[in-house]
Scaffold this motif. Structure first.
Motif, mmCIF file in Angstrom:
data_model
loop_
_atom_site.group_PDB
_atom_site.id
_atom_site.type_symbol
_atom_site.label_atom_id
_atom_site.label_comp_id
_atom_site.label_asym_id
_atom_site.label_seq_id
_atom_site.Cartn_x
_atom_site.Cartn_y
_atom_site.Cartn_z
ATOM 1 N N SER A 34 0.830 -1.205 0.000
ATOM 2 C CA SER A 34 0.000 0.000 0.000
ATOM 3 C C SER A 34 0.866 1.258 0.000
ATOM 4 O O SER A 34 0.589 2.217 -0.731
ATOM 5 N N HIS A 35 1.937 1.265 0.796
ATOM 6 C CA HIS A 35 2.845 2.415 0.832
ATOM 7 C C HIS A 35 3.475 2.654 -0.536
ATOM 8 O O HIS A 35 3.596 3.805 -0.986
ATOM 9 N N GLU A 36 3.863 1.572 -1.181
ATOM 10 C CA GLU A 36 4.486 1.696 -2.499
ATOM 11 C C GLU A 36 3.489 2.238 -3.532
ATOM 12 O O GLU A 36 3.833 3.097 -4.353
ATOM 13 N N GLU A 37 2.257 1.749 -3.483
ATOM 14 C CA GLU A 37 1.244 2.208 -4.442
ATOM 15 C C GLU A 37 0.892 3.667 -4.214
ATOM 16 O O GLU A 37 0.682 4.424 -5.168
ATOM 17 N N ARG A 38 0.861 4.085 -2.937
ATOM 18 C CA ARG A 38 0.487 5.467 -2.644
ATOM 19 C C ARG A 38 1.602 6.459 -2.975
ATOM 20 O O ARG A 38 1.355 7.654 -3.098
ATOM 21 N N ARG A 39 2.833 5.975 -3.119
ATOM 22 C CA ARG A 39 3.904 6.837 -3.618
ATOM 23 C C ARG A 39 3.670 7.191 -5.083
ATOM 24 O O ARG A 39 4.048 8.283 -5.545
ATOM 25 N N LYS A 40 3.057 6.279 -5.806
ATOM 26 C CA LYS A 40 2.807 6.500 -7.236
ATOM 27 C C LYS A 40 1.451 7.152 -7.482
ATOM 28 O O LYS A 40 1.308 8.002 -8.367
ATOM 29 N N PHE A 41 0.455 6.735 -6.690
ATOM 30 C CA PHE A 41 -0.912 7.234 -6.883
ATOM 31 C C PHE A 41 -1.491 7.618 -5.520
ATOM 32 O O PHE A 41 -1.742 6.753 -4.684
ATOM 33 N N ARG A 42 -1.731 8.901 -5.326
ATOM 34 C CA ARG A 42 -2.245 9.377 -4.027
ATOM 35 C C ARG A 42 -3.616 8.799 -3.718
ATOM 36 O O ARG A 42 -4.008 8.694 -2.550
ATOM 37 N N SER A 43 -4.373 8.464 -4.742
ATOM 38 C CA SER A 43 -5.732 7.968 -4.535
ATOM 39 C C SER A 43 -5.775 6.465 -4.269
ATOM 40 O O SER A 43 -6.852 5.908 -4.060
ATOM 41 N N ALA A 44 -4.622 5.800 -4.263
ATOM 42 C CA ALA A 44 -4.602 4.357 -3.995
ATOM 43 C C ALA A 44 -5.132 4.082 -2.592
ATOM 44 O O ALA A 44 -4.880 4.850 -1.661
ATOM 45 N N PRO A 45 -5.891 3.010 -2.406
ATOM 46 C CA PRO A 45 -6.468 2.725 -1.080
ATOM 47 C C PRO A 45 -5.398 2.424 -0.043
ATOM 48 O O PRO A 45 -4.354 1.846 -0.348
ATOM 49 N N ARG A 46 -5.656 2.830 1.179
ATOM 50 C CA ARG A 46 -4.741 2.546 2.280
ATOM 51 C C ARG A 46 -5.040 1.166 2.851
ATOM 52 O O ARG A 46 -6.186 0.734 2.907
ATOM 53 N N PHE A 47 -3.990 0.504 3.309
ATOM 54 C CA PHE A 47 -4.151 -0.821 3.912
ATOM 55 C C PHE A 47 -3.737 -0.745 5.373
ATOM 56 O O PHE A 47 -2.587 -0.403 5.680
ATOM 57 N N ALA A 48 -4.676 -1.026 6.274
ATOM 58 C CA ALA A 48 -4.398 -0.998 7.719
ATOM 59 C C ALA A 48 -3.475 0.168 8.067
ATOM 60 O O ALA A 48 -2.336 -0.049 8.511
ATOM 61 N N PRO A 49 -3.928 1.421 7.901
ATOM 62 C CA PRO A 49 -3.032 2.579 8.070
ATOM 63 C C PRO A 49 -2.429 2.711 9.466
ATOM 64 O O PRO A 49 -1.394 3.349 9.622
#
Length: 423
Positions: free
Chosen positions: A202-217
């Motif tokens: 999730s952290h890796e995806e959110r570095r590329k796309f801010r709208s990517a869903p968070r996983f157990a933040p």
């Protein structure tokens, strides 16, 4: 509220009270148009019962039926007690209704295991998914992960819950097998790995796309029962230290063994939970997480168990007088953290303030330094009549500090449990 729902609530809230790993932390979720609730800052505004347990979350079990017969658990299969099960819809509506009445600010959901881990996990995921998707609930949710649950269900859970947790329960595999023959650590460590994988992805995806869903933040946590088996504090803290090397592991909770099944001769004969030992373990855990201590500095072969009379930081300082006294005006930050009576905030203030002039004992008091401890381990611009550890002795300092504690009033258990630092 319907009578049958109220009865289930009484039974399942009572069954859930022995799980201490329910504190919220580290997640922020803003309200959205048409939604209800929010989670902000460090999460829930807590309140505590007399025994120190969190009550600001709706702490509830989906069911207290269980296929396992663990010796230490009140909900074990062989116990003759009232059983109940919420339907998914009942639990969702109960949570929303309690939130609207301002009774709660979040949900802590756990469950006994019925049929098999995946069957139970699937129903729990449905609860949190309906809260998020159908009711657009944005408050804090902590969900227990069932050991042995499949990776796909854990991935689904992480999309809707703020924090996931899997309880180790007993620190060593041998003793777990003795008290819970149907369980093993492998079924716990696998879900932990799945959660960690989901968080990192999730952290890796959110570095590329801010709208990517968070996983157990808010990451994951776990819990160990203390005093039900013969593990030393060294074994317990070594297990915790290994777990903290995982980037997603935020907290390890220590739960003093409560003798709820006194008829089982595999369990120790104790009258009450070992609260002082539990508190010392939390303090040692705090030292590892925030004070740069290693496990073998806190406990080792010579001292495998924590000193119950004094806190772990003071115990370390008395065993290592060669590091003291510390010059407050010259010592680096890491050494300041080793001084009894100095916390993280006060150590940072000292480092920042001494650029502008010499620090005195009066200034230290204003920074929040506990001088009744620190005075024996420091030197500064002026310290008046105070003795250092070399002018006195470790034995003398221990005697003076413990005598002062004896004269104090008894500390309420909620303060005992949650005063994690030595300050």
């Amino acid at each position: 509220m319907k009578e049958n729902i109220l009865q289930k609530l009484k039974i399942l809230a009572e069954s859930a009270k022995f799980d201490v790993s329910c504190a919220s932390s580290g997640t922020t979720r803003k309200n959205i148009p048409g939604g209800i609730g929010s989670a902000s800052g460090w999460g829930i505004c807590h309140s505590f019962t007399e025994d120190g347990r969190c009550v600001s979350l709706l702490k509830i079990m989906l069911t207290n039926h269980c296929i396992y017969d663990c010796a230490y658990c009140i909900n074990r299969r062989s116990n003759d007690l009232s059983r109940a099960t919420f339907s998914v819809q009942e639990l969702v509506e109960l949570t929303i209704e309690f939130y609207r009445r301002n009774y709660i600010e979040g949900l802590f959901l756990s469950s006994g295991v019925v049929r098999n881990p995946d069957y139970t996990m699937e129903r729990m995921v449905k609860v949190v998914k309906d809260l998020r998707v159908v009711h657009r609930y944005n408050g804090y949710i902590h969900m227990k992960t069932i050991p042995g649950a499949s990776e796909s269900l854990i991935q689904d859970a992480g999309l809707y819950a703020d924090r996931l947790s899997v309880n180790i329960e007993i620190p060593t595999e041998t003793n777990l097998k003795m008290l819970a023959p149907e369980k093993d650590h492998q079924s716990v460590y696998k879900p932990m790995a799945y959660i960690q994988q989901g968080v990192l992805q999730s952290h890796e995806e959110r570095r590329k796309f801010r709208s990517a869903p968070r996983f157990a933040p808010a990451g994951q946590s776990t819990q160990m029962i203390i005093g039900a088996t013969d593990e030393s504090d060294k074994q317990i803290l070594n297990t915790s230290s290994i777990l903290y090397t995982k980037p997603s592991m935020k907290r390890v909770y220590y739960s003093g063994f409560i003798p709820v099944n006194s008829y089982d001769n595999r369990l120790p004969a104790v009258k009450q939970a070992p609260l002082v030992r539990e508190n010392r373990l939390y303090q040692a855990d705090w030292l590892m997480r925030f004070y740069q201590f290693k496990v073998n500095e806190i406990v080792d072969d010579a001292y495998p168990n924590l000193d119950l009379e004094i806190d772990p930081k003071l115990a370390w300082a008395l065993r290592h007088p060669e590091f003291f006294p510390v010059d407050i005006n010259k010592a680096d930050y890491s050494l300041l953290l080793r001084v009894p009576g100095l916390g993280v905030k006060s150590a940072k203030l000292i480092v920042a303030s001494r650029r502008f002039g010499k620090i005195t004992s009066g200034a230290l008091k204003k920074m929040g330094v506990v001088m009744k401890k620190a005075q024996y381990f420091i030197t500064c611009h002026e310290l008046g009549y105070h003795y250092t550890i070399h002018e006195a002795s470790p034995e003398y300092i221990r005697k003076v500090l413990t005598e002062k504690k004896i004269k104090k009033q008894k500390v309420p258990r909620n303060q005992l449990l949650f005063n994690f630092s030595d300050e």
